[in-house]
Design an enzyme around this catalytic site. Structure first.
Site, short mmCIF file in Angstrom:
data_model
loop_
_atom_site.label_atom_id
_atom_site.label_comp_id
_atom_site.label_asym_id
_atom_site.label_seq_id
_atom_site.Cartn_x
_atom_site.Cartn_y
_atom_site.Cartn_z
N SER A 13 1.39 -7.37 -0.66
CA SER A 13 2.13 -8.35 0.17
C SER A 13 1.35 -9.64 0.38
CB SER A 13 2.52 -7.74 1.51
OG SER A 13 1.40 -7.52 2.34
N THR A 51 0.82 -1.22 0.00
CA THR A 51 0.00 0.00 0.00
C THR A 51 0.85 1.25 0.00
OG1 THR A 51 -1.81 -1.13 1.13
CG2 THR A 51 -1.77 1.26 1.30
N THR A 59 1.41 -4.21 4.28
CA THR A 59 1.14 -4.50 5.69
C THR A 59 0.57 -5.89 5.95
OG1 THR A 59 -1.05 -3.47 5.54
CG2 THR A 59 0.78 -2.06 6.23
#
Length: 348
Positions: A74, A27, A108
């Site tokens: 991720s 992000t 994250t």
């Protein structure tokens, strides 16, 4: 590194500390079509050099060389990305004694897993700091630029030396073992349940206690293979389906994390499935789904071939098992490592 793009940000003739920034996407490198869009955006579309240029204040902190390891959400991070990331960090720290540290930009969703992996593999007192964002770079009040600035603050600080792998989010500095993502939204989405952050960083400086002693890095010499072992996670719930556990055993998985309810408790059905299994047993850790609190050894653990995961979350227990299987450890050797899941600040 072959295939990695390289850019730099520094003042001409600067005597500032030098850092290596390794970008993996997420992000923090995301962009939406509208500045008010916080949920619908594309992660991992902004290159490392653009991230650096978007925070010109970094020029006053460090001379930064950036490389693009990956540029993905991720949730889509692969073992090969981990292998390349570890190789690049090891190489950079080994060949450049003047390098102050490493900063990694990361999504994250799996940031905590990467941080714990590196904690178990990277044996160097210089800081390795992971940082991400909860809002895309295009958003109003995007948190990525300040998070990145503060991560660099921490990476060049003397206080961070010897602390192991750190995570910097929303002004807090977290330990790689304890940190976890605890919310789907909001800039304060990371916490270290049970212990709290190691310290803080703001415009006045970095606040960290002095590192205590030499930390244990059990897989510092481990060479990571191209093909990684299969280590599934089975999640505990009311009346779980034992067929899932049995299927994993029949498939010959090399490691298995059982996420028990409460303090890591398995159901009668799960225990019976393990009791009935007559084939070779994989390395197995018993974790809990609560989000905090330890899992201690149980009366049936030895009989069932289980070891307690201590304070490790299921996903971090899996990382430990992945490395243990790659290192060829047996259950007794893994047992000797398990104190790192409870006490990280003392030598074994």
């Amino acid at each position: 590194m072959s295939g990695a793009s390289v850019s730099s940000l520094s003042k001409s003739g600067s005597s500032l500390p030098r850092l290596l920034l390794l970008a993996t996407g997420g992000t923090i490198a995301g962009r939406a079509s509208d500045v008010t869009s916080l949920n619908h955006y594309s992660a991992g579309v902004i290159a490392a050099e653009e991230l650096l240029q978007s925070v010109p204040q970094l020029r006053g902190l460090a001379a930064i060389e950036a490389e693009q390891i990956a540029n993905v959400d991720s949730a889509d991070l692969q073992f090969d990305h981990w292998r390349r990331l570890v190789a690049r960090i090891r190489e950079a720290l080994a060949v450049d004694p003047d390098l102050a540290g490493v900063v990694i930009t990361h999504g994250t969703n799996t940031l905590e897993e990467t941080a714990w992996l590196l904690q178990l593999l990277i044996d160097d007192p210089r800081p390795v700091v992971l940082v991400g964002a909860m809002r895309p770079a295009s958003a109003l009040s995007a948190d990525g630029p300040l998070n990145l600035f503060q991560a660099v603050q921490v990476a060049v600080s003397s206080e961070a030396r010897g602390q192991g792998v750190l995570v910097v989010m929303d002004g807090q500095i977290h330990d790689a073992r304890d940190v976890t993502k605890v919310a789907t939204q909001g800039v304060g989405a990371f916490a270290s349940p049970g212990r709290g952050p190691l310290g803080w960083v703001d415009d006045a400086g970095v606040y960290l206690s002095t590192a205590s002693g030499t930390r244990q890095v059990p897989f510092a010499e481990l060479a990571l293979p191209q093909q990684w072992p299969q280590v599934p996670i089975i999640y505990g719930c009311a009346e779980p389906e034992p067929l899932i556990l049995t299927a994993c055993l029949k498939a010959g998985v090399q490691g298995l994390v059982l996420t028990g309810t409460g303090a890591g408790q398995l159901s009668v059905g799960e225990r019976r499935a393990l009791e009935a299994w007559t084939g070779p047993r994989p390395l197995m850790l018993r974790a809990n789904r609560c989000g905090s609190g330890p899992v201690h050894g149980g009366e049936q653990d030895a009989e069932l071939g289980l070891l307690p995961a201590g304070l490790l979350s299921p996903q971090k227990a899996r990382v430990l098992l992945l490395l243990a299987v790659m290192a060829g450890l047996d259950q007794e050797q893994l047992l000797q490592l398990l104190p790192i899941t409870l006490v990280q600040d003392e030598q074994l």
